[in-house]
Motif scaffolding. Sequence first.
Motif, PDB file in Angstrom:
ATOM      1  N   GLY A 105       0.811  -1.210   0.000  1.00  0.00           N
ATOM      2  CA  GLY A 105       0.000   0.000   0.000  1.00  0.00           C
ATOM      3  C   GLY A 105       0.844   1.259   0.000  1.00  0.00           C
ATOM      4  O   GLY A 105       0.432   2.303  -0.505  1.00  0.00           O
ATOM      5  N   THR A 106       2.047   1.168   0.560  1.00  0.00           N
ATOM      6  CA  THR A 106       2.936   2.321   0.689  1.00  0.00           C
ATOM      7  C   THR A 106       4.283   2.012   0.065  1.00  0.00           C
ATOM      8  O   THR A 106       4.852   0.943   0.293  1.00  0.00           O
ATOM      9  CB  THR A 106       3.140   2.681   2.172  1.00  0.00           C
ATOM     10  N   TYR A 107       4.776   2.931  -0.756  1.00  0.00           N
ATOM     11  CA  TYR A 107       6.124   2.812  -1.299  1.00  0.00           C
ATOM     12  C   TYR A 107       7.091   3.404  -0.282  1.00  0.00           C
ATOM     13  O   TYR A 107       6.879   4.514   0.228  1.00  0.00           O
ATOM     14  CB  TYR A 107       6.232   3.568  -2.619  1.00  0.00           C
ATOM     15  N   CYS A 108       8.154   2.676   0.041  1.00  0.00           N
ATOM     16  CA  CYS A 108       9.073   3.090   1.097  1.00  0.00           C
ATOM     17  C   CYS A 108      10.511   2.907   0.631  1.00  0.00           C
ATOM     18  O   CYS A 108      10.893   1.814   0.196  1.00  0.00           O
ATOM     19  CB  CYS A 108       8.798   2.254   2.344  1.00  0.00           C
ATOM     20  N   THR A 109      11.313   3.979   0.701  1.00  0.00           N
ATOM     21  CA  THR A 109      12.716   3.888   0.322  1.00  0.00           C
ATOM     22  C   THR A 109      13.469   5.088   0.894  1.00  0.00           C
ATOM     23  O   THR A 109      12.859   6.020   1.428  1.00  0.00           O
ATOM     24  CB  THR A 109      12.877   3.843  -1.210  1.00  0.00           C
ATOM     25  N   LYS A 110      14.799   5.065   0.769  1.00  0.00           N
ATOM     26  CA  LYS A 110      15.586   6.224   1.196  1.00  0.00           C
ATOM     27  C   LYS A 110      15.434   7.350   0.188  1.00  0.00           C
ATOM     28  O   LYS A 110      15.304   7.113  -1.011  1.00  0.00           O
ATOM     29  CB  LYS A 110      17.062   5.846   1.328  1.00  0.00           C
ATOM     30  N   LEU A 111      15.489   8.576   0.696  1.00  0.00           N
ATOM     31  CA  LEU A 111      15.356   9.733  -0.186  1.00  0.00           C
ATOM     32  C   LEU A 111      16.421   9.723  -1.277  1.00  0.00           C
ATOM     33  O   LEU A 111      16.160  10.110  -2.423  1.00  0.00           O
ATOM     34  CB  LEU A 111      15.437  11.018   0.636  1.00  0.00           C
ATOM     35  N   SER A 112      17.615   9.247  -0.955  1.00  0.00           N
ATOM     36  CA  SER A 112      18.708   9.236  -1.929  1.00  0.00           C
ATOM     37  C   SER A 112      18.462   8.283  -3.089  1.00  0.00           C
ATOM     38  O   SER A 112      19.146   8.349  -4.113  1.00  0.00           O
ATOM     39  CB  SER A 112      20.027   8.873  -1.241  1.00  0.00           C
ATOM     40  N   MET A 160     -12.018  -3.207   6.532  1.00  0.00           N
ATOM     41  CA  MET A 160     -12.584  -4.486   6.104  1.00  0.00           C
ATOM     42  C   MET A 160     -12.409  -5.539   7.192  1.00  0.00           C
ATOM     43  O   MET A 160     -13.308  -6.364   7.424  1.00  0.00           O
ATOM     44  CB  MET A 160     -11.910  -4.939   4.805  1.00  0.00           C
ATOM     45  N   ALA A 161     -11.264  -5.519   7.865  1.00  0.00           N
ATOM     46  CA  ALA A 161     -11.040  -6.469   8.959  1.00  0.00           C
ATOM     47  C   ALA A 161     -12.059  -6.253  10.068  1.00  0.00           C
ATOM     48  O   ALA A 161     -12.616  -7.217  10.624  1.00  0.00           O
ATOM     49  CB  ALA A 161      -9.615  -6.310   9.498  1.00  0.00           C
ATOM     50  N   GLU A 162     -12.335  -4.989  10.396  1.00  0.00           N
ATOM     51  CA  GLU A 162     -13.336  -4.694  11.423  1.00  0.00           C
ATOM     52  C   GLU A 162     -14.718  -5.161  10.983  1.00  0.00           C
ATOM     53  O   GLU A 162     -15.493  -5.699  11.780  1.00  0.00           O
ATOM     54  CB  GLU A 162     -13.346  -3.194  11.713  1.00  0.00           C
ATOM     55  N   GLN A 163     -15.019  -4.969   9.693  1.00  0.00           N
ATOM     56  CA  GLN A 163     -16.322  -5.362   9.163  1.00  0.00           C
ATOM     57  C   GLN A 163     -16.549  -6.868   9.311  1.00  0.00           C
ATOM     58  O   GLN A 163     -17.655  -7.313   9.628  1.00  0.00           O
ATOM     59  CB  GLN A 163     -16.431  -4.961   7.697  1.00  0.00           C
ATOM     60  N   TYR A 164     -15.500  -7.660   9.085  1.00  0.00           N
ATOM     61  CA  TYR A 164     -15.623  -9.117   9.137  1.00  0.00           C
ATOM     62  C   TYR A 164     -15.229  -9.693  10.498  1.00  0.00           C
ATOM     63  O   TYR A 164     -15.267 -10.913  10.680  1.00  0.00           O
ATOM     64  CB  TYR A 164     -14.791  -9.765   8.029  1.00  0.00           C
ATOM     65  N   GLY A 165     -14.856  -8.833  11.408  1.00  0.00           N
ATOM     66  CA  GLY A 165     -14.543  -9.299  12.756  1.00  0.00           C
ATOM     67  C   GLY A 165     -13.293 -10.150  12.840  1.00  0.00           C
ATOM     68  O   GLY A 165     -13.236 -11.103  13.613  1.00  0.00           O
ATOM     69  N   VAL A 166     -12.280  -9.815  12.026  1.00  0.00           N
ATOM     70  CA  VAL A 166     -11.014 -10.547  12.054  1.00  0.00           C
ATOM     71  C   VAL A 166      -9.882  -9.555  12.345  1.00  0.00           C
ATOM     72  O   VAL A 166     -10.009  -8.352  12.093  1.00  0.00           O
ATOM     73  CB  VAL A 166     -10.751 -11.290  10.721  1.00  0.00           C
ATOM     74  N   PRO A 167      -8.763 -10.020  12.862  1.00  0.00           N
ATOM     75  CA  PRO A 167      -7.667  -9.110  13.203  1.00  0.00           C
ATOM     76  C   PRO A 167      -7.027  -8.480  11.967  1.00  0.00           C
ATOM     77  O   PRO A 167      -6.927  -9.114  10.910  1.00  0.00           O
ATOM     78  CB  PRO A 167      -6.660 -10.015  13.930  1.00  0.00           C
ATOM     79  N   HIS A 168      -6.612  -7.235  12.124  1.00  0.00           N
ATOM     80  CA  HIS A 168      -5.790  -6.581  11.096  1.00  0.00           C
ATOM     81  C   HIS A 168      -4.340  -6.705  11.531  1.00  0.00           C
ATOM     82  O   HIS A 168      -3.953  -6.222  12.588  1.00  0.00           O
ATOM     83  CB  HIS A 168      -6.177  -5.105  10.957  1.00  0.00           C
ATOM     84  N   TRP A 169      -3.533  -7.395  10.719  1.00  0.00           N
ATOM     85  CA  TRP A 169      -2.170  -7.725  11.119  1.00  0.00           C
ATOM     86  C   TRP A 169      -1.132  -6.752  10.584  1.00  0.00           C
ATOM     87  O   TRP A 169       0.048  -7.063  10.551  1.00  0.00           O
ATOM     88  CB  TRP A 169      -1.840  -9.158  10.688  1.00  0.00           C
ATOM     89  N   GLY A 170      -1.551  -5.579  10.163  1.00  0.00           N
ATOM     90  CA  GLY A 170      -0.588  -4.555   9.777  1.00  0.00           C
ATOM     91  C   GLY A 170      -0.346  -4.485   8.283  1.00  0.00           C
ATOM     92  O   GLY A 170      -1.050  -5.095   7.476  1.00  0.00           O
ATOM     93  N   SER A 171       0.691  -3.711   7.934  1.00  0.00           N
ATOM     94  CA  SER A 171       0.987  -3.422   6.532  1.00  0.00           C
ATOM     95  C   SER A 171       2.454  -3.721   6.214  1.00  0.00           C
ATOM     96  O   SER A 171       3.331  -3.500   7.050  1.00  0.00           O
ATOM     97  CB  SER A 171       0.707  -1.941   6.228  1.00  0.00           C
ATOM     98  N   ILE A 172       2.690  -4.205   5.002  1.00  0.00           N
ATOM     99  CA  ILE A 172       4.049  -4.409   4.501  1.00  0.00           C
ATOM    100  C   ILE A 172       4.255  -3.455   3.326  1.00  0.00           C
ATOM    101  O   ILE A 172       3.527  -3.533   2.334  1.00  0.00           O
ATOM    102  CB  ILE A 172       4.271  -5.863   4.052  1.00  0.00           C
ATOM    103  N   PRO A 173       5.209  -2.538   3.418  1.00  0.00           N
ATOM    104  CA  PRO A 173       5.382  -1.560   2.338  1.00  0.00           C
ATOM    105  C   PRO A 173       6.012  -2.160   1.094  1.00  0.00           C
ATOM    106  O   PRO A 173       6.606  -3.242   1.132  1.00  0.00           O
ATOM    107  CB  PRO A 173       6.309  -0.506   2.978  1.00  0.00           C
ATOM    108  N   LEU A 174       5.867  -1.447   0.001  1.00  0.00           N
ATOM    109  CA  LEU A 174       6.563  -1.792  -1.242  1.00  0.00           C
ATOM    110  C   LEU A 174       7.959  -1.197  -1.147  1.00  0.00           C
ATOM    111  O   LEU A 174       8.144   0.018  -1.226  1.00  0.00           O
ATOM    112  CB  LEU A 174       5.808  -1.227  -2.447  1.00  0.00           C
ATOM    113  N   ASP A 175       8.954  -2.056  -0.947  1.00  0.00           N
ATOM    114  CA  ASP A 175      10.330  -1.616  -0.690  1.00  0.00           C
ATOM    115  C   ASP A 175      11.250  -2.217  -1.747  1.00  0.00           C
ATOM    116  O   ASP A 175      11.370  -3.443  -1.847  1.00  0.00           O
ATOM    117  CB  ASP A 175      10.754  -2.079   0.705  1.00  0.00           C
TER     118      ASP A 175
END
Length: 218
Positions: A105-112, A160-175
């Motif tokens: 969901g998120t692009y993540c890298t060093k500014l350089s 969506m996790a809240e809607q279905y009553g399941v845990p949201h286990w976080g996000s992994i960025p596009l690195d």
Amino acid sequence: SFLLQDSNQAVVWRGPRKNALIQQFLTETDWTGDTNGLDYLIVDTPPGTSDEHISTVQYLQKAGAVSGAIVVTTPEEVSMADVRKELNFCQKTKVPVLGIVENMGTYCTKLSNLKFHKNSLDDNCTDELLNLLREKCPEALECMVSANVFPTSGNGPKGMAEQYGVPHWGSIPLDPELLKACEVGACFVESNPQSPTSESLNSLAGKITKTLPVEEVE
């Protein structure tokens, strides 16, 4: 390649043959090898609710070996619409959903590592800007930068996790560094221990081992 000598070739099989291979993998394969058994057998499936998904679940359920599903999605509606069907599939087949993970969901890298342009992509000013930063604010070059890759639909995977009553286990960025590590078969979290992406991966692994602890065999 496991099935073909040329890794660029496609495996062109109809459903029955694919299901037969799934059956062989899950009912006729000794996964223990030289050990006392596997800690985890993770089956990575493509999106959808096809015969292959049904066969995999049924064979594992017969063995009493379905611990649950980890559902992975990107945050835009096109992806989440498919994932909602996967969640319904899990409900109907009585597969517990351990958690929902947002991926890329998120692009993540060093500014350089970024490239900079003035008025168009042909007008590259990367060297000019980076040299200015080295002169005026060199510490900025070590900062991590991030940007949303996809437009988030509603409250995104967390909603969506809240809607279905399941845990949201976080996000992994596009690195990009994670992608490079995957290409060469390197352990990313060992080579980049301070990376936010490593923190996300370690957090996910920790949730898996906490939810499904491995019993020690003496």
